[in-house]
Scaffold this active site. Structure first.
Site, PDB file in Angstrom:
ATOM      1  N   HIS A   1       0.833  -1.212   0.000  1.00 48.53           N
ATOM      2  CA  HIS A   1       0.000   0.000   0.000  1.00 48.53           C
ATOM      3  C   HIS A   1       0.865   1.258   0.000  1.00 48.53           C
ATOM      4  O   HIS A   1       0.695   2.152  -0.838  1.00 48.53           O
ATOM      5  CB  HIS A   1      -0.893  -0.038   1.244  1.00 48.53           C
ATOM      6  CG  HIS A   1      -1.784   1.142   1.407  1.00 48.53           C
ATOM      7  ND1 HIS A   1      -3.132   1.088   1.159  1.00 48.53           N
ATOM      8  CD2 HIS A   1      -1.536   2.426   1.812  1.00 48.53           C
ATOM      9  CE1 HIS A   1      -3.684   2.272   1.395  1.00 48.53           C
ATOM     10  NE2 HIS A   1      -2.730   3.101   1.796  1.00 48.53           N
ATOM     11  N   GLU A   2       1.796   1.339   0.939  1.00 48.24           N
ATOM     12  CA  GLU A   2       2.598   2.571   1.071  1.00 48.24           C
ATOM     13  C   GLU A   2       3.534   2.779  -0.112  1.00 48.24           C
ATOM     14  O   GLU A   2       3.766   3.920  -0.537  1.00 48.24           O
ATOM     15  CB  GLU A   2       3.389   2.546   2.383  1.00 48.24           C
ATOM     16  CG  GLU A   2       2.539   2.452   3.643  1.00 48.24           C
ATOM     17  CD  GLU A   2       1.483   3.533   3.755  1.00 48.24           C
ATOM     18  OE1 GLU A   2       1.614   4.591   3.098  1.00 48.24           O
ATOM     19  OE2 GLU A   2       0.494   3.316   4.491  1.00 48.24           O
TER      20      GLU A   2
END
Length: 618
Positions: free
Chosen positions: A403-404
Protein backbone atom coordinates in the site's frame (compact mmCIF):
# COMPACT_ATOMS: atom_id res chain seq x y z
CA UNK A 1 -3.69 30.62 -1.29
CA UNK A 2 -2.51 28.10 -3.85
CA UNK A 3 -2.39 24.38 -3.24
CA UNK A 4 1.09 23.58 -2.07
CA UNK A 5 2.82 20.26 -2.22
CA UNK A 6 1.77 18.44 0.90
CA UNK A 7 3.52 20.11 3.83
CA UNK A 8 2.82 17.28 6.23
CA UNK A 9 3.43 13.67 5.42
CA UNK A 10 0.61 11.97 3.57
CA UNK A 11 -0.82 9.90 6.41
CA UNK A 12 -2.67 7.02 4.82
CA UNK A 13 -4.29 3.94 6.28
CA UNK A 14 -2.11 3.89 9.35
CA UNK A 15 -1.81 0.40 10.75
CA UNK A 16 -2.02 0.44 14.51
CA UNK A 17 -0.53 -2.76 15.77
CA UNK A 18 2.17 -4.32 17.79
CA UNK A 19 5.21 -2.20 18.49
CA UNK A 20 7.44 -5.14 19.24
CA UNK A 21 11.02 -4.26 18.40
CA UNK A 22 12.37 -6.48 15.63
CA UNK A 23 16.11 -6.90 15.57
CA UNK A 24 17.66 -7.03 12.14
CA UNK A 25 20.83 -6.14 10.32
CA UNK A 26 18.82 -5.30 7.21
CA UNK A 27 20.39 -2.19 5.67
CA UNK A 28 16.93 -0.87 4.79
CA UNK A 29 15.69 -0.65 8.33
CA UNK A 30 16.51 3.07 8.79
CA UNK A 31 15.92 6.07 6.55
CA UNK A 32 18.78 7.83 4.85
CA UNK A 33 17.74 11.46 5.35
CA UNK A 34 20.98 12.95 4.02
CA UNK A 35 19.42 13.70 0.57
CA UNK A 36 17.17 16.16 2.45
CA UNK A 37 19.75 17.74 4.78
CA UNK A 38 23.09 16.51 6.04
CA UNK A 39 22.29 17.55 9.61
CA UNK A 40 20.16 19.88 11.75
CA UNK A 41 22.62 22.71 11.25
CA UNK A 42 22.07 22.73 7.49
CA UNK A 43 18.32 22.47 8.10
CA UNK A 44 18.39 25.42 10.48
CA UNK A 45 20.35 27.53 8.02
CA UNK A 46 17.77 26.98 5.30
CA UNK A 47 14.93 27.55 7.75
CA UNK A 48 16.45 30.91 8.75
CA UNK A 49 16.85 31.84 5.10
CA UNK A 50 13.25 30.89 4.36
CA UNK A 51 11.95 32.88 7.32
CA UNK A 52 13.75 35.93 5.94
CA UNK A 53 12.82 35.37 2.31
CA UNK A 54 9.11 34.85 3.02
CA UNK A 55 8.84 38.55 3.81
CA UNK A 56 9.79 39.38 0.22
CA UNK A 57 6.35 38.21 -0.89
CA UNK A 58 4.84 41.30 0.71
CA UNK A 59 6.42 43.58 -1.89
CA UNK A 60 4.10 42.08 -4.50
CA UNK A 61 0.97 42.92 -2.54
CA UNK A 62 -1.18 45.21 -4.65
CA UNK A 63 1.18 44.73 -7.63
CA UNK A 64 0.02 41.50 -9.27
CA UNK A 65 -1.85 43.31 -12.02
CA UNK A 66 1.18 45.34 -13.08
CA UNK A 67 2.05 43.08 -16.00
CA UNK A 68 2.58 39.42 -16.77
CA UNK A 69 6.25 39.57 -15.83
CA UNK A 70 5.45 40.94 -12.40
CA UNK A 71 2.91 38.18 -11.82
CA UNK A 72 5.42 35.54 -12.94
CA UNK A 73 8.03 36.93 -10.54
CA UNK A 74 5.56 36.75 -7.66
CA UNK A 75 4.50 33.19 -8.45
CA UNK A 76 8.07 32.02 -8.99
CA UNK A 77 8.92 33.31 -5.52
CA UNK A 78 5.78 31.87 -3.94
CA UNK A 79 6.33 28.35 -5.27
CA UNK A 80 10.06 28.42 -4.57
CA UNK A 81 9.28 29.29 -0.95
CA UNK A 82 6.53 26.65 -0.76
CA UNK A 83 8.86 23.96 -2.08
CA UNK A 84 11.51 24.82 0.49
CA UNK A 85 8.90 24.89 3.24
CA UNK A 86 7.78 21.40 2.23
CA UNK A 87 11.30 19.98 2.32
CA UNK A 88 12.04 21.54 5.70
CA UNK A 89 8.79 20.13 7.06
CA UNK A 90 9.49 16.64 5.74
CA UNK A 91 12.87 16.55 7.49
CA UNK A 92 11.36 17.76 10.76
CA UNK A 93 8.43 15.33 10.55
CA UNK A 94 10.53 12.28 9.73
CA UNK A 95 13.03 12.96 12.50
CA UNK A 96 10.25 13.56 15.01
CA UNK A 97 8.45 10.34 14.06
CA UNK A 98 11.62 8.29 14.39
CA UNK A 99 11.58 8.91 18.15
CA UNK A 100 8.56 10.64 19.65
CA UNK A 101 10.36 10.79 23.00
CA UNK A 102 12.78 13.38 21.62
CA UNK A 103 11.22 16.68 22.66
CA UNK A 104 13.73 18.74 20.66
CA UNK A 105 12.66 17.09 17.41
CA UNK A 106 9.04 17.54 18.40
CA UNK A 107 9.66 21.23 18.97
CA UNK A 108 11.24 21.54 15.53
CA UNK A 109 8.21 19.92 13.97
CA UNK A 110 5.98 22.37 15.82
CA UNK A 111 8.10 25.28 14.67
CA UNK A 112 7.47 24.23 11.08
CA UNK A 113 3.73 24.19 11.67
CA UNK A 114 3.98 27.74 12.96
CA UNK A 115 6.15 28.80 10.02
CA UNK A 116 3.64 27.28 7.60
CA UNK A 117 0.87 29.29 9.22
CA UNK A 118 2.96 32.46 8.88
CA UNK A 119 3.50 31.68 5.21
CA UNK A 120 -0.25 31.29 4.72
CA UNK A 121 -0.85 34.68 6.30
CA UNK A 122 1.85 36.45 4.29
CA UNK A 123 0.57 34.98 1.01
CA UNK A 124 -3.12 35.45 1.80
CA UNK A 125 -3.35 38.49 -0.49
CA UNK A 126 -2.66 36.52 -3.68
CA UNK A 127 -6.06 34.88 -4.22
CA UNK A 128 -8.27 37.94 -3.72
CA UNK A 129 -5.97 40.11 -5.87
CA UNK A 130 -6.08 37.66 -8.75
CA UNK A 131 -9.84 37.36 -8.50
CA UNK A 132 -10.14 41.13 -8.54
CA UNK A 133 -8.15 41.20 -11.79
CA UNK A 134 -10.77 38.99 -13.43
CA UNK A 135 -10.67 35.94 -15.67
CA UNK A 136 -9.97 37.80 -18.90
CA UNK A 137 -6.96 39.75 -17.64
CA UNK A 138 -5.38 36.76 -15.90
CA UNK A 139 -5.88 34.58 -18.99
CA UNK A 140 -4.31 37.28 -21.16
CA UNK A 141 -1.26 37.44 -18.91
CA UNK A 142 -0.87 33.65 -18.99
CA UNK A 143 -0.93 33.69 -22.79
CA UNK A 144 1.54 36.57 -22.90
CA UNK A 145 4.20 35.24 -20.49
CA UNK A 146 5.74 31.76 -21.05
CA UNK A 147 6.87 31.64 -17.42
CA UNK A 148 3.21 31.55 -16.38
CA UNK A 149 2.42 28.34 -18.26
CA UNK A 150 3.18 26.01 -15.30
CA UNK A 151 0.76 28.09 -13.23
CA UNK A 152 -2.17 27.93 -15.63
CA UNK A 153 -4.17 25.32 -13.73
CA UNK A 154 -3.52 26.78 -10.23
CA UNK A 155 -4.54 30.21 -11.53
CA UNK A 156 -7.69 28.87 -13.14
CA UNK A 157 -8.49 27.05 -9.90
CA UNK A 158 -8.25 30.30 -7.94
CA UNK A 159 -10.59 32.05 -10.36
CA UNK A 160 -13.05 29.15 -10.05
CA UNK A 161 -13.38 29.89 -6.34
CA UNK A 162 -14.02 33.60 -6.76
CA UNK A 163 -17.55 33.39 -5.34
CA UNK A 164 -16.06 31.98 -2.14
CA UNK A 165 -12.99 34.20 -1.85
CA UNK A 166 -13.10 37.16 0.52
CA UNK A 167 -11.33 40.53 0.62
CA UNK A 168 -7.53 40.55 1.15
CA UNK A 169 -7.96 41.72 4.74
CA UNK A 170 -10.59 39.08 5.49
CA UNK A 171 -8.53 36.37 3.81
CA UNK A 172 -5.64 37.26 6.09
CA UNK A 173 -7.91 36.96 9.10
CA UNK A 174 -9.24 33.61 7.85
CA UNK A 175 -5.66 32.38 7.43
CA UNK A 176 -4.88 33.45 10.98
CA UNK A 177 -7.87 31.51 12.31
CA UNK A 178 -6.21 28.29 11.13
CA UNK A 179 -4.39 28.00 14.43
CA UNK A 180 -7.68 28.38 16.28
CA UNK A 181 -9.86 26.07 14.21
CA UNK A 182 -7.28 23.31 14.61
CA UNK A 183 -7.48 23.50 18.39
CA UNK A 184 -10.35 21.01 18.90
CA UNK A 185 -8.39 18.20 17.27
CA UNK A 186 -5.23 19.17 19.13
CA UNK A 187 -7.16 19.08 22.39
CA UNK A 188 -8.76 15.74 21.50
CA UNK A 189 -5.42 14.15 20.58
CA UNK A 190 -3.73 15.46 23.72
CA UNK A 191 -6.58 14.36 25.98
CA UNK A 192 -7.05 10.85 24.59
CA UNK A 193 -3.35 10.09 24.07
CA UNK A 194 -1.72 11.79 27.04
CA UNK A 195 -4.13 12.77 29.78
CA UNK A 196 -7.20 10.53 29.77
CA UNK A 197 -6.74 8.14 32.73
CA UNK A 198 -6.98 4.78 31.02
CA UNK A 199 -7.67 2.02 33.56
CA UNK A 200 -5.39 -0.79 34.67
CA UNK A 201 -7.24 -4.04 33.99
CA UNK A 202 -6.65 -7.76 34.03
CA UNK A 203 -6.88 -9.17 30.50
CA UNK A 204 -5.99 -12.75 29.62
CA UNK A 205 -3.93 -13.02 32.80
CA UNK A 206 -2.00 -9.79 32.15
CA UNK A 207 -2.30 -6.47 33.95
CA UNK A 208 -2.41 -3.82 31.23
CA UNK A 209 -3.27 -0.18 30.76
CA UNK A 210 -6.31 -0.38 28.49
CA UNK A 211 -5.39 2.51 26.18
CA UNK A 212 -5.85 2.68 22.41
CA UNK A 213 -2.87 0.42 21.66
CA UNK A 214 -3.90 -2.32 24.08
CA UNK A 215 -7.53 -2.07 23.05
CA UNK A 216 -6.40 -2.69 19.44
CA UNK A 217 -4.43 -5.69 20.67
CA UNK A 218 -7.02 -7.35 22.90
CA UNK A 219 -10.13 -6.64 20.84
CA UNK A 220 -9.03 -9.39 18.43
CA UNK A 221 -8.20 -11.92 21.14
CA UNK A 222 -9.22 -15.50 20.48
CA UNK A 223 -11.12 -15.73 23.78
CA UNK A 224 -14.55 -14.09 23.43
CA UNK A 225 -14.63 -13.20 27.11
CA UNK A 226 -11.35 -11.30 26.77
CA UNK A 227 -12.40 -9.31 23.72
CA UNK A 228 -15.79 -8.53 25.28
CA UNK A 229 -14.01 -7.28 28.38
CA UNK A 230 -11.70 -5.15 26.21
CA UNK A 231 -14.68 -3.62 24.42
CA UNK A 232 -16.73 -3.03 27.55
CA UNK A 233 -13.98 -1.49 29.64
CA UNK A 234 -12.43 0.57 26.85
CA UNK A 235 -15.71 2.08 25.70
CA UNK A 236 -16.87 2.30 29.28
CA UNK A 237 -13.88 4.51 30.03
CA UNK A 238 -14.56 6.69 26.99
CA UNK A 239 -18.18 6.97 28.05
CA UNK A 240 -17.13 8.50 31.38
CA UNK A 241 -15.66 11.43 29.42
CA UNK A 242 -18.25 11.51 26.64
CA UNK A 243 -19.41 15.06 27.39
CA UNK A 244 -15.86 16.42 27.26
CA UNK A 245 -15.09 14.60 24.02
CA UNK A 246 -18.44 15.63 22.53
CA UNK A 247 -17.64 19.27 23.29
CA UNK A 248 -14.38 18.92 21.34
CA UNK A 249 -16.13 17.31 18.38
CA UNK A 250 -18.88 19.93 18.51
CA UNK A 251 -16.27 22.71 18.43
CA UNK A 252 -14.54 21.06 15.48
CA UNK A 253 -17.77 20.73 13.51
CA UNK A 254 -18.68 24.32 14.33
CA UNK A 255 -15.30 25.43 12.96
CA UNK A 256 -16.03 23.57 9.70
CA UNK A 257 -19.48 25.17 9.52
CA UNK A 258 -18.03 28.60 10.31
CA UNK A 259 -15.51 28.33 7.48
CA UNK A 260 -18.19 27.12 5.05
CA UNK A 261 -20.66 29.84 5.94
CA UNK A 262 -17.98 32.55 5.91
CA UNK A 263 -17.16 31.56 2.35
CA UNK A 264 -20.81 31.37 1.30
CA UNK A 265 -21.14 27.64 0.76
CA UNK A 266 -24.49 25.93 1.24
CA UNK A 267 -23.01 23.32 3.58
CA UNK A 268 -19.81 22.21 5.24
CA UNK A 269 -19.81 19.15 2.97
CA UNK A 270 -19.98 21.29 -0.15
CA UNK A 271 -17.20 23.50 1.21
CA UNK A 272 -14.90 20.55 1.97
CA UNK A 273 -15.44 18.92 -1.42
CA UNK A 274 -15.08 22.22 -3.26
CA UNK A 275 -11.42 22.46 -2.30
CA UNK A 276 -10.69 19.84 -4.96
CA UNK A 277 -13.82 20.53 -7.04
CA UNK A 278 -15.33 17.15 -6.13
CA UNK A 279 -19.05 17.01 -7.01
CA UNK A 280 -21.29 16.42 -4.00
CA UNK A 281 -22.87 13.71 -6.16
CA UNK A 282 -19.76 11.57 -5.50
CA UNK A 283 -20.48 11.55 -1.78
CA UNK A 284 -24.16 10.85 -2.38
CA UNK A 285 -23.49 8.05 -4.86
CA UNK A 286 -21.10 6.38 -2.42
CA UNK A 287 -23.46 6.51 0.57
CA UNK A 288 -26.64 5.72 -1.34
CA UNK A 289 -25.20 2.82 -3.35
CA UNK A 290 -23.60 1.33 -0.25
CA UNK A 291 -26.86 1.51 1.69
CA UNK A 292 -28.59 -0.29 -1.18
CA UNK A 293 -26.00 -3.09 -1.00
CA UNK A 294 -25.55 -3.69 2.72
CA UNK A 295 -26.52 -7.31 2.06
CA UNK A 296 -22.96 -7.77 0.70
CA UNK A 297 -21.43 -6.68 4.00
CA UNK A 298 -23.93 -8.77 5.92
CA UNK A 299 -23.16 -11.81 3.78
CA UNK A 300 -19.52 -11.42 4.81
CA UNK A 301 -20.50 -11.05 8.46
CA UNK A 302 -22.49 -14.29 8.22
CA UNK A 303 -19.41 -15.97 6.75
CA UNK A 304 -17.39 -14.67 9.69
CA UNK A 305 -19.89 -16.20 12.09
CA UNK A 306 -19.66 -19.52 10.23
CA UNK A 307 -15.86 -19.54 10.34
CA UNK A 308 -15.79 -18.55 14.01
CA UNK A 309 -18.60 -21.02 14.84
CA UNK A 310 -20.68 -18.31 16.49
CA UNK A 311 -24.43 -18.66 16.94
CA UNK A 312 -24.86 -15.16 18.40
CA UNK A 313 -22.32 -12.92 16.67
CA UNK A 314 -21.68 -9.72 18.65
CA UNK A 315 -19.93 -6.47 17.77
CA UNK A 316 -17.01 -7.40 19.99
CA UNK A 317 -16.36 -10.31 17.58
CA UNK A 318 -15.72 -7.98 14.64
CA UNK A 319 -11.91 -7.89 14.88
CA UNK A 320 -10.95 -11.44 15.73
CA UNK A 321 -9.26 -13.13 12.72
CA UNK A 322 -11.52 -15.61 10.98
CA UNK A 323 -8.61 -17.63 9.60
CA UNK A 324 -5.22 -17.94 11.25
CA UNK A 325 -2.04 -17.34 9.30
CA UNK A 326 -0.28 -20.49 8.16
CA UNK A 327 3.20 -18.93 8.12
CA UNK A 328 5.21 -15.77 8.75
CA UNK A 329 6.23 -13.24 6.12
CA UNK A 330 9.66 -11.74 6.93
CA UNK A 331 10.57 -8.49 5.20
CA UNK A 332 12.48 -10.19 2.37
CA UNK A 333 9.47 -12.42 1.67
CA UNK A 334 7.16 -9.43 1.83
CA UNK A 335 9.27 -7.44 -0.62
CA UNK A 336 9.45 -10.40 -3.00
CA UNK A 337 5.66 -10.82 -2.88
CA UNK A 338 5.12 -7.12 -3.48
CA UNK A 339 7.51 -6.89 -6.42
CA UNK A 340 6.22 -10.13 -7.97
CA UNK A 341 2.62 -8.98 -7.69
CA UNK A 342 3.51 -5.77 -9.53
CA UNK A 343 5.09 -7.58 -12.48
CA UNK A 344 2.05 -6.88 -14.72
CA UNK A 345 2.95 -3.17 -14.44
CA UNK A 346 6.27 -3.65 -16.21
CA UNK A 347 9.94 -3.29 -15.29
CA UNK A 348 10.01 0.51 -15.25
CA UNK A 349 7.20 0.65 -12.70
CA UNK A 350 8.74 -2.02 -10.48
CA UNK A 351 12.24 -0.55 -10.73
CA UNK A 352 11.06 2.67 -9.08
CA UNK A 353 10.43 0.64 -5.94
CA UNK A 354 13.63 -1.37 -6.26
CA UNK A 355 15.55 1.90 -6.42
CA UNK A 356 13.78 3.22 -3.33
CA UNK A 357 14.54 0.07 -1.36
CA UNK A 358 18.19 0.18 -2.34
CA UNK A 359 18.53 3.86 -1.46
CA UNK A 360 16.82 3.45 1.95
CA UNK A 361 13.65 5.41 1.36
CA UNK A 362 12.00 3.19 4.00
CA UNK A 363 12.24 2.97 7.79
CA UNK A 364 11.15 -0.61 8.22
CA UNK A 365 10.79 -1.93 11.75
CA UNK A 366 9.11 -0.96 15.02
CA UNK A 367 11.46 0.68 17.50
CA UNK A 368 10.98 2.11 20.96
CA UNK A 369 9.61 5.64 20.65
CA UNK A 370 8.91 5.38 16.92
CA UNK A 371 5.54 6.53 15.59
CA UNK A 372 3.15 3.64 15.17
CA UNK A 373 1.36 2.80 11.93
CA UNK A 374 2.53 3.50 8.41
CA UNK A 375 2.59 6.38 5.96
CA UNK A 376 4.28 7.80 2.89
CA UNK A 377 5.68 11.33 2.71
CA UNK A 378 6.09 12.49 -0.88
CA UNK A 379 6.41 16.23 -0.35
CA UNK A 380 10.15 16.65 -0.89
CA UNK A 381 9.82 17.36 -4.62
CA UNK A 382 13.53 17.64 -5.37
CA UNK A 383 14.48 14.52 -3.40
CA UNK A 384 12.23 11.43 -3.28
CA UNK A 385 9.41 9.91 -1.22
CA UNK A 386 9.91 8.37 2.21
CA UNK A 387 7.98 5.41 3.63
CA UNK A 388 7.44 4.73 7.33
CA UNK A 389 6.61 1.15 8.25
CA UNK A 390 6.31 -0.89 11.43
CA UNK A 391 6.85 -4.25 9.78
CA UNK A 392 5.91 -7.26 11.91
CA UNK A 393 6.49 -10.30 9.69
CA UNK A 394 2.80 -10.95 9.03
CA UNK A 395 0.65 -10.73 5.92
CA UNK A 396 -0.99 -7.53 7.14
CA UNK A 397 2.49 -5.99 7.04
CA UNK A 398 2.98 -7.22 3.47
CA UNK A 399 -0.29 -5.57 2.49
CA UNK A 400 0.64 -2.32 4.24
CA UNK A 401 4.09 -2.40 2.64
CA UNK A 402 2.50 -2.76 -0.79
CA UNK A 403 0.00 0.00 0.00
CA UNK A 404 2.60 2.57 1.07
CA UNK A 405 4.90 1.87 -1.85
CA UNK A 406 1.90 2.46 -4.10
CA UNK A 407 1.82 5.98 -2.69
CA UNK A 408 5.57 6.29 -3.19
CA UNK A 409 5.38 5.24 -6.83
CA UNK A 410 2.58 7.76 -7.37
CA UNK A 411 4.86 10.52 -6.06
CA UNK A 412 7.75 9.33 -8.22
CA UNK A 413 5.62 9.46 -11.37
CA UNK A 414 3.95 12.76 -10.49
CA UNK A 415 7.17 14.54 -9.53
CA UNK A 416 8.98 13.27 -12.62
CA UNK A 417 6.24 14.37 -15.01
CA UNK A 418 4.88 17.57 -13.48
CA UNK A 419 6.44 20.89 -12.53
CA UNK A 420 6.27 21.63 -8.83
CA UNK A 421 3.07 23.73 -8.96
CA UNK A 422 1.04 20.77 -10.32
CA UNK A 423 2.89 17.80 -8.84
CA UNK A 424 1.01 17.52 -5.55
CA UNK A 425 -1.98 15.23 -5.92
CA UNK A 426 -5.16 15.19 -3.89
CA UNK A 427 -6.04 12.50 -1.34
CA UNK A 428 -8.92 11.60 -3.67
CA UNK A 429 -6.41 10.14 -6.13
CA UNK A 430 -3.67 9.24 -3.65
CA UNK A 431 -5.61 6.34 -2.17
CA UNK A 432 -6.23 4.92 -5.63
CA UNK A 433 -2.52 4.34 -6.23
CA UNK A 434 -2.04 2.57 -2.90
CA UNK A 435 -5.10 0.32 -2.98
CA UNK A 436 -4.46 -0.50 -6.65
CA UNK A 437 -1.23 -2.22 -5.59
CA UNK A 438 -3.10 -4.02 -2.81
CA UNK A 439 -5.54 -5.48 -5.36
CA UNK A 440 -2.61 -6.78 -7.41
CA UNK A 441 -1.07 -8.28 -4.27
CA UNK A 442 -4.34 -10.05 -3.46
CA UNK A 443 -4.62 -11.59 -6.91
CA UNK A 444 -0.98 -12.70 -6.80
CA UNK A 445 -1.31 -14.16 -3.30
CA UNK A 446 -4.44 -16.13 -4.20
CA UNK A 447 -2.91 -17.43 -7.43
CA UNK A 448 0.22 -18.60 -5.59
CA UNK A 449 -1.30 -19.91 -2.37
CA UNK A 450 0.31 -23.16 -1.30
CA UNK A 451 -2.95 -24.85 -0.28
CA UNK A 452 -6.58 -24.23 0.64
CA UNK A 453 -5.64 -23.09 4.14
CA UNK A 454 -3.40 -20.33 2.88
CA UNK A 455 -5.88 -19.34 0.18
CA UNK A 456 -8.61 -19.15 2.80
CA UNK A 457 -6.36 -16.90 4.89
CA UNK A 458 -5.72 -14.53 1.96
CA UNK A 459 -9.44 -14.43 1.18
CA UNK A 460 -10.23 -13.60 4.78
CA UNK A 461 -7.63 -10.83 4.89
CA UNK A 462 -8.88 -9.31 1.64
CA UNK A 463 -12.54 -9.39 2.63
CA UNK A 464 -11.63 -7.82 5.95
CA UNK A 465 -9.88 -5.02 4.06
CA UNK A 466 -13.08 -4.33 2.15
CA UNK A 467 -15.05 -4.32 5.39
CA UNK A 468 -12.67 -1.89 7.08
CA UNK A 469 -11.68 0.29 4.14
CA UNK A 470 -14.92 0.43 2.19
CA UNK A 471 -17.93 -0.26 4.41
CA UNK A 472 -16.59 1.11 7.70
CA UNK A 473 -15.26 4.28 6.07
CA UNK A 474 -18.55 4.82 4.22
CA UNK A 475 -20.36 4.44 7.53
CA UNK A 476 -17.98 7.02 9.00
CA UNK A 477 -18.70 9.31 6.04
CA UNK A 478 -22.44 9.00 6.65
CA UNK A 479 -21.94 9.83 10.34
CA UNK A 480 -19.74 12.82 9.51
CA UNK A 481 -22.37 14.21 7.17
CA UNK A 482 -25.04 13.72 9.85
CA UNK A 483 -23.15 15.53 12.61
CA UNK A 484 -22.44 18.51 10.35
CA UNK A 485 -26.09 18.65 9.30
CA UNK A 486 -27.04 18.60 12.99
CA UNK A 487 -24.95 21.71 13.73
CA UNK A 488 -26.08 23.41 10.51
CA UNK A 489 -29.68 22.93 11.64
CA UNK A 490 -28.87 24.81 14.84
CA UNK A 491 -28.99 21.74 17.08
CA UNK A 492 -26.31 21.08 19.71
CA UNK A 493 -24.05 18.12 19.00
CA UNK A 494 -24.34 16.53 22.42
CA UNK A 495 -22.84 13.20 23.43
CA UNK A 496 -26.38 11.77 23.45
CA UNK A 497 -27.03 12.91 19.88
CA UNK A 498 -23.68 11.66 18.60
CA UNK A 499 -24.13 8.26 20.23
CA UNK A 500 -27.66 7.87 18.89
CA UNK A 501 -26.55 8.70 15.35
CA UNK A 502 -23.59 6.34 15.51
CA UNK A 503 -25.53 3.47 17.09
CA UNK A 504 -28.19 3.68 14.38
CA UNK A 505 -25.51 3.43 11.70
CA UNK A 506 -23.72 0.56 13.43
CA UNK A 507 -26.93 -1.44 13.68
CA UNK A 508 -28.10 -0.70 10.15
CA UNK A 509 -24.78 -1.55 8.50
CA UNK A 510 -24.16 -4.71 10.54
CA UNK A 511 -27.68 -6.13 10.30
CA UNK A 512 -28.60 -5.84 13.98
CA UNK A 513 -32.35 -5.98 13.30
CA UNK A 514 -31.86 -8.92 10.92
CA UNK A 515 -30.03 -10.99 13.52
CA UNK A 516 -26.71 -10.83 11.64
CA UNK A 517 -24.71 -9.13 14.39
CA UNK A 518 -25.91 -7.81 17.73
CA UNK A 519 -24.76 -4.27 18.57
CA UNK A 520 -24.95 -3.41 22.26
CA UNK A 521 -26.29 0.08 22.95
CA UNK A 522 -23.18 0.98 24.95
CA UNK A 523 -21.04 0.68 21.80
CA UNK A 524 -22.71 3.74 20.31
CA UNK A 525 -19.92 5.71 22.05
CA UNK A 526 -17.41 4.42 19.46
CA UNK A 527 -17.55 7.80 17.67
CA UNK A 528 -15.42 9.15 20.54
CA UNK A 529 -12.61 6.77 19.54
CA UNK A 530 -12.28 7.88 15.89
CA UNK A 531 -9.88 10.80 15.21
CA UNK A 532 -10.90 10.96 11.54
CA UNK A 533 -14.04 12.88 12.48
CA UNK A 534 -11.78 15.89 13.04
CA UNK A 535 -10.41 15.76 9.46
CA UNK A 536 -13.20 17.67 7.66
CA UNK A 537 -14.78 15.07 5.37
CA UNK A 538 -11.65 13.05 4.75
CA UNK A 539 -12.63 9.43 5.26
CA UNK A 540 -15.02 9.00 2.33
CA UNK A 541 -11.99 9.04 0.05
CA UNK A 542 -10.81 5.69 1.40
CA UNK A 543 -14.01 4.14 0.06
CA UNK A 544 -14.14 5.97 -3.28
CA UNK A 545 -10.50 5.14 -3.89
CA UNK A 546 -10.71 1.43 -3.23
CA UNK A 547 -13.70 1.32 -5.58
CA UNK A 548 -11.82 3.12 -8.36
CA UNK A 549 -8.66 1.09 -7.89
CA UNK A 550 -10.59 -2.18 -8.02
CA UNK A 551 -11.95 -1.17 -11.41
CA UNK A 552 -8.50 -0.15 -12.66
CA UNK A 553 -6.92 -3.37 -11.35
CA UNK A 554 -9.51 -5.56 -13.08
CA UNK A 555 -8.90 -3.77 -16.39
CA UNK A 556 -5.10 -3.81 -16.17
CA UNK A 557 -4.93 -7.46 -15.11
CA UNK A 558 -7.21 -8.40 -18.01
CA UNK A 559 -4.43 -7.24 -20.35
CA UNK A 560 -6.23 -4.10 -21.52
CA UNK A 561 -3.30 -2.00 -22.75
CA UNK A 562 -5.40 1.12 -23.18
CA UNK A 563 -6.56 0.85 -19.55
CA UNK A 564 -2.93 0.40 -18.46
CA UNK A 565 -1.92 3.55 -20.30
CA UNK A 566 -4.84 5.52 -18.85
CA UNK A 567 -3.90 4.42 -15.36
CA UNK A 568 -0.24 5.43 -15.73
CA UNK A 569 -1.39 8.76 -17.16
CA UNK A 570 -3.44 9.25 -13.99
CA UNK A 571 -0.33 8.71 -11.84
CA UNK A 572 1.77 11.01 -13.98
CA UNK A 573 -0.86 13.75 -13.91
CA UNK A 574 -0.26 14.58 -10.25
CA UNK A 575 -2.42 17.60 -9.46
CA UNK A 576 -2.55 19.03 -12.97
CA UNK A 577 -6.36 18.87 -13.03
CA UNK A 578 -9.20 18.25 -10.62
CA UNK A 579 -8.98 14.74 -9.16
CA UNK A 580 -12.53 13.73 -10.02
CA UNK A 581 -11.91 14.73 -13.65
CA UNK A 582 -8.57 12.89 -13.75
CA UNK A 583 -10.15 9.68 -12.49
CA UNK A 584 -13.11 10.01 -14.84
CA UNK A 585 -10.73 10.57 -17.76
CA UNK A 586 -8.94 7.38 -16.76
CA UNK A 587 -12.23 5.52 -17.11
CA UNK A 588 -14.02 5.54 -13.74
CA UNK A 589 -16.87 7.92 -12.87
CA UNK A 590 -17.18 8.02 -9.09
CA UNK A 591 -20.37 10.10 -9.22
CA UNK A 592 -22.23 7.04 -10.52
CA UNK A 593 -23.19 3.75 -8.86
CA UNK A 594 -21.10 1.60 -11.24
CA UNK A 595 -17.69 1.62 -9.48
CA UNK A 596 -19.25 0.88 -6.09
CA UNK A 597 -21.34 -1.93 -7.53
CA UNK A 598 -18.12 -3.36 -8.96
CA UNK A 599 -16.71 -3.51 -5.41
CA UNK A 600 -19.71 -5.52 -4.25
CA UNK A 601 -19.36 -7.83 -7.25
CA UNK A 602 -15.66 -8.34 -6.47
CA UNK A 603 -16.44 -9.10 -2.82
CA UNK A 604 -19.12 -11.59 -3.79
CA UNK A 605 -16.71 -13.36 -6.13
CA UNK A 606 -14.23 -13.69 -3.27
CA UNK A 607 -16.96 -14.96 -0.95
CA UNK A 608 -18.05 -17.50 -3.57
CA UNK A 609 -14.47 -18.78 -3.65
CA UNK A 610 -14.31 -18.88 0.15
CA UNK A 611 -17.58 -20.83 0.37
CA UNK A 612 -16.37 -23.29 -2.26
CA UNK A 613 -13.33 -24.06 -0.11
CA UNK A 614 -15.42 -24.32 3.06
CA UNK A 615 -17.97 -26.61 1.42
CA UNK A 616 -15.34 -29.15 0.42
CA UNK A 617 -13.87 -29.31 3.90
CA UNK A 618 -15.01 -32.19 6.12
Amino acid sequence: MFKKSLICATFLIACAGSTTVVASSDSQQNWDLSPLYTDWQQWQQQKDTLTRDMKQLSRYQGQLGNGAGQLADALDLYYDLAKTLSQLSVYANLNADTDLRNSDNGAKRQSMNMLSNQFDQISAFIKPELIALGDAKVEAMINQEPRLQPYRFPLQDILRAKAHTLSPQTEQIMAATGALTGSPYSSYATFTNAELPWPQVELAGDTVTLNQANYAKYRSHGDRAVRKQAFDQFFGTLSQYRRTIASMLDANVKADVFNAQSRHYDSALESALAQDNIPVEVYSALVDTTNANLDTLQRYLKLRARLLKLQDQQYFDIYTPVVKATRNYPIDTGIDMMLSSLAPMGESYVNNIRTGLKQRWMDTYPKTGKRSGAYMSGSAYDVHPYVLMNYNDDYASVSTLTHEWGHANHSVFANANQPYPTAAYATFTAEIASTFQEHLLTDYALANAKDDAEKLYFLGQTLETFRGTFFRQTMFAEFERAIHETVEAGEPLSDTKASALFLDLLRRYHGHDKGVMTIDEDYGIEWAYVPHFYYNFYVYQYATSIAASAAFADEVLSGDRAAYDRYLTLLKSGGSDYPYDLVKRAGVDLATAAPYEAVFARMNRLMDEMETILNRQP
